[in-house]
Design an enzyme around this catalytic site. Sequence first.
Site, short mmCIF file in Angstrom:
data_model
loop_
_atom_site.label_atom_id
_atom_site.label_comp_id
_atom_site.label_asym_id
_atom_site.label_seq_id
_atom_site.Cartn_x
_atom_site.Cartn_y
_atom_site.Cartn_z
N GLU A 24 42.28 31.10 46.91
CA GLU A 24 41.40 32.15 47.45
C GLU A 24 40.64 31.66 48.67
OE1 GLU A 24 38.83 33.80 44.41
OE2 GLU A 24 40.39 33.74 42.88
N ASP A 83 38.56 30.76 51.79
CA ASP A 83 37.83 31.28 52.95
C ASP A 83 36.70 30.31 53.28
OD1 ASP A 83 35.95 32.05 50.94
OD2 ASP A 83 36.51 34.17 51.07
C1 XIL Z 1 36.30 39.45 44.47
C2 XIL Z 1 36.92 40.59 45.27
O1 XIL Z 1 37.42 40.09 46.49
C3 XIL Z 1 35.87 41.65 45.55
O2 XIL Z 1 36.46 42.77 46.18
C4 XIL Z 1 35.24 42.09 44.24
O3 XIL Z 1 34.19 43.02 44.50
C5 XIL Z 1 34.69 40.89 43.49
O4 XIL Z 1 35.74 39.95 43.28
N1 XIL Z 1 36.63 34.72 42.65
C6 XIL Z 1 37.72 35.43 42.18
C7 XIL Z 1 38.06 36.74 42.79
O5 XIL Z 1 38.46 34.92 41.33
O6 XIL Z 1 38.63 37.63 41.87
C8 XIL Z 1 36.86 37.37 43.45
O7 XIL Z 1 37.31 38.54 44.12
C9 XIL Z 1 36.19 36.40 44.37
C10 XIL Z 1 35.69 35.20 43.62
#
Ligand code: XIL
Length: 409
Positions: A260, A262
């Site tokens: 994930e 960023d």
């Molecule tokens: C985030 C989404 O990107 C948002 O749109 C939602 O409102 C909240 O969740 N860790 C995770 C993801 O495992 O599922 C999360 O995604 C970000 C943090």
Amino acid sequence: MVQLRLVAAAVAAGLLPTVTSAIGLHEAALAAGLEYFGSATDNGELSDSAYLTQLDNTADFGQITPGNSQKWDSTEPSQGSFSFTNGDVIADLADSNGQYLRCHTLVWHNQLPSWVTSGSWTNATLTAALRNHITNVVTHYKGRCIHWDVVNEALNEDGTYRTNIFYTTIGESYIPIAFAAAAAADPDVKLYYNDYNLEYGGSKAAGAQRIVQLVQNAGVKIDGVGLQAHFEVGTVPSRSSLVSVLNGFIALGVEVAYTEADVRIQLPTSATTLAQQAVDFGNLVGSCVDTAPDCVGFTIWDWTDKYSWVPSTFSGYGAALPWDENYVKKPAYNGLLAGLGAATSSSASATATSTTLTTTTTTSSSATSTSTGTAAHWGQCGGNGWTGPTACASPWTCTVINAWYSQCL
Ligand code: XIL
């Protein structure tokens, strides 16, 4: 154009070797021994045709993850009533593009429907509900996912278990129970534990290692650990530290992936923070390259700042992704390519390159172009339509990334 003609003339004159041709992030990832480079996405964004065009670009993205539509509140909003419509849209998109699908996520403390969080459960009834949820969702997507994030964010920062309805009611065995239910429903999909702040090593990473062993010792399959890689710019560990952390998991017999990524920046951005972001992304993906094939892939949490979750979650922060809100590539894009080993020019050409394309009069630590008309490290120095500086400050070399972008590397 001037820049491109210069390069073409230099190549023709034998001054330069053939420079790396334009390749995208996924192509570079494959060349570096990874299985994919990918992006998260979400249903609402897919009606934006310019957004969709880039998401469909398999030179950059060989894998996608649904950002929300496979979570518990989407897939089982009321008990025993399943809804796969939105998740299927993303799965179908992956299919039609020939992209891998990372499936996300089965058990998490967030985005749970209230029937789960407010139910009056016993160990037995919640275990049955947990198994039923996992069995139905994994069976529905059977054969379509490369990975399932089975359990997400089960740990506190100190490595102890997070208090959630599952832990409180069932105890730590909810974790192997979840993995066993997923394995029974789809024996072929790889099953992951996924969390953030594992990248620093320390207590939380040790907790994740204990989870891997807990599942293994229960005789249940666990295939991988997903490191979310949500960072603030400048806080990403060195590439070699990241490699050590990844190797700590790999030593347990599981694979790893960044799931994930960023790198958020306190707004407004500056040339300095954007350059640091490029370095940070490069170190992250570089550590995956260094541990491939055990590190299998790298996923960014969407690709454009326009649809990032960061501004609504971290007040005052944004600009966390490799493309800006107008879909223009930021230095981070080339930082990723560099980390993947794709944005290099041959050292054998250094002298000729330097003669042809750079001046050596200015050394600058800033990423902005200087008053003498040279671009600094990471700065743009050419590309179709580029009207800025076409030379780099010493010791950087203007390197063609693609027809639209050359960068001082
Ligand atoms: C985030 C989404 O990107 C948002 O749109 C939602 O409102 C909240 O969740 N860790 C995770 C993801 O495992 O599922 C999360 O995604 C970000 C943090």
